[in-house]
Design a protein around this motif. Sequence first.
Motif, PDB file in Angstrom:
ATOM      1  N   ASP A  88       0.826  -1.205   0.000  1.00 56.02           N
ATOM      2  CA  ASP A  88       0.000   0.000   0.000  1.00 56.02           C
ATOM      3  C   ASP A  88       0.863   1.258   0.000  1.00 56.02           C
ATOM      4  OD1 ASP A  88      -2.411  -1.365  -0.053  1.00 56.02           O
ATOM      5  OD2 ASP A  88      -2.520  -1.519   2.131  1.00 56.02           O
ATOM      6  N   ASP A  91       1.548   3.134   3.489  1.00 62.24           N
ATOM      7  CA  ASP A  91       2.379   2.321   4.384  1.00 62.24           C
ATOM      8  C   ASP A  91       3.827   2.313   3.901  1.00 62.24           C
ATOM      9  OD1 ASP A  91      -0.054   1.834   5.547  1.00 62.24           O
ATOM     10  OD2 ASP A  91      -0.180  -0.265   4.915  1.00 62.24           O
ATOM     11  N   SER A 157      -5.576   0.689   0.193  1.00 59.62           N
ATOM     12  CA  SER A 157      -5.554   1.650   1.303  1.00 59.62           C
ATOM     13  C   SER A 157      -6.547   2.792   1.090  1.00 59.62           C
ATOM     14  CB  SER A 157      -4.146   2.213   1.476  1.00 59.62           C
ATOM     15  OG  SER A 157      -3.717   2.839   0.272  1.00 59.62           O
ATOM     16  N   ALA A 160      -7.013   4.940   4.400  1.00 60.85           N
ATOM     17  CA  ALA A 160      -5.726   5.510   4.810  1.00 60.85           C
ATOM     18  C   ALA A 160      -5.276   6.587   3.823  1.00 60.85           C
ATOM     19  CB  ALA A 160      -4.670   4.414   4.909  1.00 60.85           C
TER      20      ALA A 160
END
Length: 458
Positions: A88, A91, A157, A160
């Motif tokens: 992702d 991350d 993601s 996020a």
Amino acid sequence: MKPGDPLDTPADGATDDDTRLLKGLAPHLRPFERADQADGLVELMAQARLVLIGEASHGTHEFYLERARLTRALIEQHGCTAVVAEADWPDALRVDRYVRGRSEDASAAQALSDFARFPAWMWRNTVVEEFVEWLREHNRSVPAGRQVGFFGMDLYSLHASMHAVIEHLQSVDPGAAARARERYACFDHYAPEDSQAYGWGAAFGARPSCEDEAIAQLLEMNRRAAATLGPERDEAFYAQQNARLVRNAEEYYRSMFRGRVSTWNLRDTHMVQTLAALERHLQATRGTAPRMAVWAHNSHLGDASATEMGERGEWNVGQLARERWGREALLVGLTTSEGSVTAASDWGGPAERKRVRQPLPGSFERLFQEAGPDRFWLPLRDQFAVARLLAAPRLQRAIGVVYAPQTERQSHYFHARLPAQFDALLHIGRTHALQPLEPEPLWQEGEGEVPETWPSGL
């Protein structure tokens, strides 16, 4: 075999031609102890600007180790600019900031801690930890303009990335952050932070989709990134990529309930869009065409048009990379025959250390097991004698994050034409399970494994 011939015709079982085939292959197999010291391999990879290095499972220690060694050689000897992983974006961006000295993380393990979603072991493992620490030390020894980045190209993601867009805008333009917050609030009408719940509701009309809002925010981020110069250019690009991910992930989750082919193609298309966007950004900020090492599963990086995937209407990163970059893209596959693997028994389940079953007759893995050397690499690009020998499709094994040995033929094998699928292949006969950074009770030695006496039938 002519192009277009069906892939499901040959060889679920060994044939009388295998002895001849093994004899013909023998002169082409190049044994190695370490992949980065294998005769001619790094030199072949150095000819490409996009080196895609695969894996036959998401949980094999040797795959990760040899891929990291090859990548280090590309960085140290041939100016590799970026490592791009099946991970992702937000991350991986935390890791990128760590390796380039732009974060407060005190260690690689801490920088990797955002990889908390299943399967955490895929990036939170001892090999990646060691590579990340090495990359940080390497970047300390070179000028800032030559530092190597670490990026993700996957699209899971959704939430996020929305948070990352808003956080970036809040730091540079609170008014723009308010607009983004209002647009992304559309997703709050569904189960909070539940991407699949959004996909279900949007696909079946429970509520209107958030497609228009995601597109509107991406267009604004595109304009902002184009107008941003100087030191802030990187952060504007990172935020733009998060907005692109939100737009693509919205479509991905909305399409999830329509069928596998649609979502697979959307996902791999996004990965290639990410590679192309990174290439443009790195060239614009550094002034030279970048060289990138790409880490993902064989099923993403081997050309899908040479496998059963293509017959189902699926394409993948390897196929799209060849179409976009031509011979500047080099596809490298990794295979194994036996050993152990880190995998779950069910999606979302705990990591287990599982015994890998003996390869099926008629598979490439069985053929390579009988070939002799435990470790070898096989050149495939422009190797016409090898292409003739391996012209017929054979079975090939693929283990993802779930391993189901009881249904291995149906769950983990497909037919492939190897010379068209990859430009080079590394085979490691016996391999071992990847070690997670976090304690995993079912992973411990002797637990959760298929016994050595597991039947070989199916």
